[in-house]
Design a protein around this motif. Structure first.
Motif, PDB file in Angstrom:
ATOM      1  N   PRO A 115       0.808  -1.216   0.000  1.00  0.00           N
ATOM      2  CA  PRO A 115       0.000   0.000   0.000  1.00  0.00           C
ATOM      3  C   PRO A 115       0.846   1.273   0.000  1.00  0.00           C
ATOM      4  CG  PRO A 115       0.034  -0.953   2.184  1.00  0.00           C
ATOM      5  CD  PRO A 115       0.708  -1.949   1.279  1.00  0.00           C
ATOM      6  N   GLY A 116       2.134   1.150   0.257  1.00  0.00           N
ATOM      7  CA  GLY A 116       3.046   2.289   0.247  1.00  0.00           C
ATOM      8  C   GLY A 116       4.472   1.786   0.191  1.00  0.00           C
ATOM      9  N   ALA A 117       5.401   2.664  -0.129  1.00  0.00           N
ATOM     10  CA  ALA A 117       6.800   2.262  -0.269  1.00  0.00           C
ATOM     11  C   ALA A 117       7.479   2.178   1.097  1.00  0.00           C
ATOM     12  CB  ALA A 117       7.540   3.259  -1.154  1.00  0.00           C
ATOM     13  N   LEU A 118       8.224   1.106   1.305  1.00  0.00           N
ATOM     14  CA  LEU A 118       8.987   0.902   2.529  1.00  0.00           C
ATOM     15  C   LEU A 118      10.486   0.900   2.217  1.00  0.00           C
ATOM     16  CD1 LEU A 118       6.928  -1.956   4.236  1.00  0.00           C
ATOM     17  CD2 LEU A 118       7.048   0.441   4.947  1.00  0.00           C
ATOM     18  N   PRO A 119      11.334   1.191   3.201  1.00  0.00           N
ATOM     19  CA  PRO A 119      12.777   1.136   2.973  1.00  0.00           C
ATOM     20  C   PRO A 119      13.231  -0.268   2.605  1.00  0.00           C
ATOM     21  CG  PRO A 119      12.281   2.334   4.993  1.00  0.00           C
ATOM     22  CD  PRO A 119      11.001   1.700   4.548  1.00  0.00           C
ATOM     23  N   HIS A 120      14.384  -0.337   1.982  1.00  0.00           N
ATOM     24  CA  HIS A 120      14.912  -1.624   1.534  1.00  0.00           C
ATOM     25  C   HIS A 120      15.256  -2.516   2.726  1.00  0.00           C
ATOM     26  CE1 HIS A 120      17.887  -4.518  -0.025  1.00  0.00           C
ATOM     27  NE2 HIS A 120      17.222  -4.407  -1.160  1.00  0.00           N
ATOM     28  N   LEU A 121      14.759  -3.728   2.695  1.00  0.00           N
ATOM     29  CA  LEU A 121      15.051  -4.737   3.713  1.00  0.00           C
ATOM     30  C   LEU A 121      15.031  -6.087   3.025  1.00  0.00           C
ATOM     31  CD1 LEU A 121      15.284  -5.791   6.708  1.00  0.00           C
ATOM     32  CD2 LEU A 121      12.792  -5.889   6.700  1.00  0.00           C
ATOM     33  N   GLU A 122      16.085  -6.894   3.218  1.00  0.00           N
ATOM     34  CA  GLU A 122      16.167  -8.192   2.561  1.00  0.00           C
ATOM     35  C   GLU A 122      16.473  -9.273   3.586  1.00  0.00           C
ATOM     36  OE1 GLU A 122      17.862  -8.682  -1.454  1.00  0.00           O
ATOM     37  OE2 GLU A 122      19.390  -9.933  -0.475  1.00  0.00           O
ATOM     38  N   PHE A 149      17.773 -17.724  15.048  1.00  0.00           N
ATOM     39  CA  PHE A 149      17.417 -16.930  13.870  1.00  0.00           C
ATOM     40  C   PHE A 149      18.666 -16.369  13.200  1.00  0.00           C
ATOM     41  CE2 PHE A 149      16.269 -12.999  11.711  1.00  0.00           C
ATOM     42  CZ  PHE A 149      15.203 -13.419  10.925  1.00  0.00           C
ATOM     43  N   ASN A 150      19.612 -15.872  13.989  1.00  0.00           N
ATOM     44  CA  ASN A 150      20.838 -15.312  13.427  1.00  0.00           C
ATOM     45  C   ASN A 150      21.625 -16.344  12.629  1.00  0.00           C
ATOM     46  OD1 ASN A 150      20.322 -12.804  14.587  1.00  0.00           O
ATOM     47  ND2 ASN A 150      21.511 -13.258  16.435  1.00  0.00           N
ATOM     48  N   ARG A 151      21.608 -17.581  13.107  1.00  0.00           N
ATOM     49  CA  ARG A 151      22.322 -18.634  12.388  1.00  0.00           C
ATOM     50  C   ARG A 151      21.613 -19.030  11.097  1.00  0.00           C
ATOM     51  NH1 ARG A 151      22.898 -20.742  17.703  1.00  0.00           N
ATOM     52  NH2 ARG A 151      21.134 -22.141  17.322  1.00  0.00           N
ATOM     53  N   ALA A 152      20.283 -18.895  11.081  1.00  0.00           N
ATOM     54  CA  ALA A 152      19.507 -19.368   9.941  1.00  0.00           C
ATOM     55  C   ALA A 152      19.325 -18.319   8.853  1.00  0.00           C
ATOM     56  CB  ALA A 152      18.134 -19.857  10.405  1.00  0.00           C
ATOM     57  N   PHE A 153      19.308 -17.029   9.226  1.00  0.00           N
ATOM     58  CA  PHE A 153      18.942 -15.989   8.270  1.00  0.00           C
ATOM     59  C   PHE A 153      19.948 -14.840   8.266  1.00  0.00           C
ATOM     60  CE2 PHE A 153      14.977 -18.109   9.242  1.00  0.00           C
ATOM     61  CZ  PHE A 153      14.411 -18.270   7.987  1.00  0.00           C
ATOM     62  N   ARG A 154      20.026 -14.215   7.110  1.00  0.00           N
ATOM     63  CA  ARG A 154      20.816 -13.001   6.936  1.00  0.00           C
ATOM     64  C   ARG A 154      19.851 -11.861   6.650  1.00  0.00           C
ATOM     65  NH1 ARG A 154      25.729 -11.438   6.358  1.00  0.00           N
ATOM     66  NH2 ARG A 154      26.392 -13.586   6.710  1.00  0.00           N
ATOM     67  N   VAL A 155      19.941 -10.795   7.426  1.00  0.00           N
ATOM     68  CA  VAL A 155      19.044  -9.649   7.284  1.00  0.00           C
ATOM     69  C   VAL A 155      19.875  -8.414   6.947  1.00  0.00           C
ATOM     70  CG1 VAL A 155      17.303  -8.199   8.385  1.00  0.00           C
ATOM     71  CG2 VAL A 155      17.429 -10.645   8.947  1.00  0.00           C
ATOM     72  N   LYS A 156      19.556  -7.793   5.824  1.00  0.00           N
ATOM     73  CA  LYS A 156      20.239  -6.573   5.399  1.00  0.00           C
ATOM     74  C   LYS A 156      19.208  -5.458   5.276  1.00  0.00           C
ATOM     75  CE  LYS A 156      23.695  -9.122   2.721  1.00  0.00           C
ATOM     76  NZ  LYS A 156      24.301  -9.317   1.375  1.00  0.00           N
ATOM     77  N   ALA A 157      19.526  -4.302   5.830  1.00  0.00           N
ATOM     78  CA  ALA A 157      18.590  -3.182   5.791  1.00  0.00           C
ATOM     79  C   ALA A 157      19.356  -1.883   5.618  1.00  0.00           C
ATOM     80  CB  ALA A 157      17.756  -3.127   7.066  1.00  0.00           C
ATOM     81  N   ASP A 158      18.837  -0.985   4.770  1.00  0.00           N
ATOM     82  CA  ASP A 158      19.448   0.334   4.626  1.00  0.00           C
ATOM     83  C   ASP A 158      19.315   1.124   5.916  1.00  0.00           C
ATOM     84  OD1 ASP A 158      20.071  -0.281   2.024  1.00  0.00           O
ATOM     85  OD2 ASP A 158      18.361   0.776   1.149  1.00  0.00           O
ATOM     86  N   ASP A 159      18.228   0.893   6.641  1.00  0.00           N
ATOM     87  CA  ASP A 159      17.949   1.567   7.907  1.00  0.00           C
ATOM     88  C   ASP A 159      17.855   0.488   8.987  1.00  0.00           C
ATOM     89  OD1 ASP A 159      16.694   2.716  10.151  1.00  0.00           O
ATOM     90  OD2 ASP A 159      15.545   4.124   8.927  1.00  0.00           O
ATOM     91  N   GLU A 160      18.858   0.420   9.863  1.00  0.00           N
ATOM     92  CA  GLU A 160      18.869  -0.637  10.882  1.00  0.00           C
ATOM     93  C   GLU A 160      17.675  -0.535  11.813  1.00  0.00           C
ATOM     94  OE1 GLU A 160      22.469  -1.165  12.992  1.00  0.00           O
ATOM     95  OE2 GLU A 160      23.725  -1.338  11.196  1.00  0.00           O
ATOM     96  N   ARG A 161      17.274   0.675  12.122  1.00  0.00           N
ATOM     97  CA  ARG A 161      16.112   0.853  12.998  1.00  0.00           C
ATOM     98  C   ARG A 161      14.872   0.240  12.355  1.00  0.00           C
ATOM     99  NH1 ARG A 161      12.339   5.089  13.296  1.00  0.00           N
ATOM    100  NH2 ARG A 161      11.283   5.262  15.317  1.00  0.00           N
TER     101      ARG A 161
END
Length: 250
Positions: A115-122, A149-161
């Motif tokens: 419904p709206g644009a969100l910051p990049h998060l993968e 979770f940390n062992r299973a997934f990699r999370v990348k975000a332009d905005d850490e918050r």
């Protein structure tokens, strides 16, 4: 030419024709399968729409050449616009003798409109590199309280918050149970992908997963980052339709 040579050539020709026919038949049955699913779900189906390859910039797009988008399903899914398709691209390598090898990389892609644009998060699986090993080489990702979770997934975000606001304990629980594909927020799209061609059952499962991801994004995140409130009264109401300026969904 000796008879044995002719026989070898004949076998090669027959084998080549057989392989070509098998590929043709398999592709035809696949088109029929997805067309049938589209009819059942009230979606549209087109055999190919290569323009979609240029609408997103992250994995698996914008790399290699000979981009192909085939077996495209599109339509409404629980209040969202969706599109799902087979995607492939090619890369080329040359060995020491100057021989060129072409590799085709295939993916199944599903996309839900936001419904709206969100910051990049993968969010992707760690794969062969565990978190500690990858971090040692400088491939930093966000860390959370759950070591599992940390062992299973990699999370990348332009905005850490923003990343920590989205990946809540409930989101981590969902992904640990059903997070079998990679996904990311890219503008007003939620893009999901995995290697290899998908089948209709996988398309439905992946759409369900993406919807659960959206439903686990806290309402304040939508208000603070996208300027929309998709659930102002009743949490189960569908999100509004696409805002201007985003990708064009078929």
């Amino acid at each position: 030419m000796q008879s044995s040579t002719w026989l070898i050539l004949l076998v090669a020709v027959v084998a080549g024709v057989g392989i070509a026919y098998f590929k043709f038949y398999t592709a035809k049955k696949r088109r029929e399968l997805f067309a049938g699913v589209a009819a059942q779900q009230g979606w549209s189906y087109v055999p190919a729409n290569y323009a979609l390859a240029g609408q997103w910039s992250g994995t698996p797009f914008q790399t290699g050449d000979n981009w192909r988008v085939t077996n495209v399903l599109s339509g409404p899914y629980n209040g969202h616009q969706m599109v799902a398709f087979d995607y492939s691209y090619q890369t080329h390598t040359t060995n020491g003798r100057g021989q060129r090898r072409t590799t085709t990389h295939r993916f199944g892609v599903v996309v839900l409109q936001l419904p709206g644009a969100l910051p990049h998060l993968e969010v992707t699986h760690e794969g062969i590199f565990g978190g500690a090993v990858a971090n040692a080489f400088g491939f930093r990702d966000l860390q959370f309280e759950s070591e599992q979770f940390n062992r299973a997934f990699r999370v990348k975000a332009d905005d850490e918050r923003f990343g920590h606001a989205v990946v809540t304990p409930r989101m981590m629980e969902l992904l640990l149970a059903r997070g079998e594909i990679g996904w990311r927020f890219e503008g007003n799209s939620l893009v999901g992908w995995d290697r290899g061609n998908h089948d209709p059952a996988e398309v439905m499962n992946r759409l369900w997963l993406l919807q659960q991801v959206l439903e686990n994004v806290p309402p304040y995140v939508w208000r603070d980052y996208a300027g929309v409130d998709p659930r102002p009264q009743q949490p189960q109401q569908p999100y509004p339709q696409q805002q201007p300026g985003g990708p064009t969904y078929p």
